[in-house]
Write an enzyme that holds these catalytic residues in place. Structure first.
Site, short mmCIF file in Angstrom:
data_model
loop_
_atom_site.label_atom_id
_atom_site.label_comp_id
_atom_site.label_asym_id
_atom_site.label_seq_id
_atom_site.Cartn_x
_atom_site.Cartn_y
_atom_site.Cartn_z
N LYS A 3 0.82 -1.20 0.00
CA LYS A 3 0.00 0.00 0.00
C LYS A 3 0.87 1.27 0.00
O LYS A 3 2.07 1.21 0.28
CB LYS A 3 -0.93 -0.03 1.21
N TYR A 43 -12.04 -1.72 -3.41
CA TYR A 43 -12.60 -1.94 -2.07
C TYR A 43 -14.12 -1.76 -2.05
O TYR A 43 -14.69 -1.40 -1.02
CB TYR A 43 -11.93 -1.01 -1.07
N ARG A 96 2.58 -6.27 9.01
CA ARG A 96 1.87 -5.09 9.54
C ARG A 96 2.45 -4.64 10.88
O ARG A 96 2.54 -3.44 11.15
CB ARG A 96 0.37 -5.39 9.64
N ASN A 106 -2.04 0.46 6.61
CA ASN A 106 -1.50 -0.77 7.21
C ASN A 106 -0.62 -1.58 6.26
O ASN A 106 -0.55 -2.81 6.34
CB ASN A 106 -2.63 -1.61 7.82
N HIS A 109 -1.99 -5.33 1.56
CA HIS A 109 -3.29 -6.00 1.39
C HIS A 109 -3.05 -7.46 1.03
O HIS A 109 -2.12 -7.77 0.29
CB HIS A 109 -4.08 -5.34 0.26
N GLU A 120 -9.01 -10.22 -7.90
CA GLU A 120 -8.08 -9.11 -7.66
C GLU A 120 -6.86 -9.21 -8.59
O GLU A 120 -6.31 -8.18 -9.00
CB GLU A 120 -7.67 -9.09 -6.19
P1 ATP Z 1 -7.04 -5.84 3.25
O1 ATP Z 1 -8.36 -6.18 2.60
O2 ATP Z 1 -6.49 -4.49 2.84
O3 ATP Z 1 -6.05 -6.94 3.15
P2 ATP Z 1 -8.07 -6.64 5.79
O4 ATP Z 1 -8.70 -7.75 5.03
O5 ATP Z 1 -7.17 -6.97 6.92
O6 ATP Z 1 -7.29 -5.67 4.83
P3 ATP Z 1 -10.59 -5.26 5.69
O7 ATP Z 1 -11.63 -5.40 6.74
O8 ATP Z 1 -10.80 -5.95 4.39
O9 ATP Z 1 -9.19 -5.66 6.35
O10 ATP Z 1 -10.39 -3.69 5.43
C1 ATP Z 1 -9.80 -3.23 4.23
C2 ATP Z 1 -8.89 -2.07 4.57
O11 ATP Z 1 -9.69 -0.97 5.01
C3 ATP Z 1 -7.92 -2.30 5.74
O12 ATP Z 1 -6.77 -3.00 5.36
C4 ATP Z 1 -7.62 -0.88 6.15
O13 ATP Z 1 -6.70 -0.25 5.24
C5 ATP Z 1 -8.99 -0.24 6.01
N1 ATP Z 1 -9.76 -0.33 7.26
C6 ATP Z 1 -10.36 -1.42 7.78
N2 ATP Z 1 -10.97 -1.16 8.94
C7 ATP Z 1 -10.76 0.18 9.17
C8 ATP Z 1 -11.15 1.09 10.21
N3 ATP Z 1 -11.88 0.69 11.24
N4 ATP Z 1 -10.74 2.37 10.10
C9 ATP Z 1 -10.00 2.81 9.04
N5 ATP Z 1 -9.61 1.99 8.02
C10 ATP Z 1 -9.98 0.70 8.09
MG MG Z 2 -9.86 -7.47 3.29
#
Ligand code: ATP
Ligand code: MG
Length: 131
Positions: A3, A43, A96, A106, A109, A120
């Site tokens: 990211k 997303y 992370r 973070n 992804h 994707e």
């Molecule tokens: P990714 O899909 O990016 O691998 P993930 O699967 O761990 O991450 P998801 O729940 O899919 O988490 O959320 C997608 C992304 O949205 C997160 O990686 C983060 O960048 C952002 N995100 C998720 N939760 C929050 C939150 N509570 N506040 C701000 N940003 C968030």
């Molecule tokens: Mg995710």
């Protein structure tokens, strides 16, 4: 996908090294930048979440490194390597924990299923050649 925060901090190389050392083979890779609209498409599953607009702004704030990775049990093993969404909850030694700045920024992804990995992969690469 590495990211924008991790790319801009100069951590792409260190992250790719960890990915390869964990046994993943890079089968496609690309440095690119998402527009806000493309980030929103990527997303889209989170479009109803309160953090969605900020997430799209952040994801289009700098370059990203998109990769297709290959390994047995790749999805589960990669999620383990990257750690929890919130770096405060990520296990020591995960990508992370080492590189993420916040729950939003973070560092990386990972796809959450084989099906989404295929979707994707196609989002970033069309007709890539497997060497
Ligand atoms: P990714 O899909 O990016 O691998 P993930 O699967 O761990 O991450 P998801 O729940 O899919 O988490 O959320 C997608 C992304 O949205 C997160 O990686 C983060 O960048 C952002 N995100 C998720 N939760 C929050 C939150 N509570 N506040 C701000 N940003 C968030
Ligand atoms: Mg995710």
């Amino acid at each position: 996908m590495i990211k924008p925060d991790a790319y801009l901090a100069g951590n792409s190389g260190a992250i790719i090294k960890m990915i390869e050392e964990a046994g993943f083979r890079i089968v496609a890779a690309k440095l690119t930048k998402l527009s806000g609209e493309r980030a929103g498409q990527f997303y889209a599953v989170h479009s109803a979440r309160p953090f969605y607009n900020d997430l799209c702004t952040y994801m289009s704030s700098g370059p990203i490194v998109a990769m297709i990775l290959e390994k047995d049990n790749a999805v589960a093993d990669f999620r383990k390597l990257i750690g929890a969404t919130n770096p405060a909850n990520a296990e020591p030694g995960t990508i992370r924990k080492l590189f993420a700045k916040s729950i939003e920024a973070n560092a990386i992804h990972g796809s959450d299923s084989d099906e989404n990995a295929t979707i994707e992969g196609a989002f970033f690469f069309s007709g890539f050649e497997q060497f």
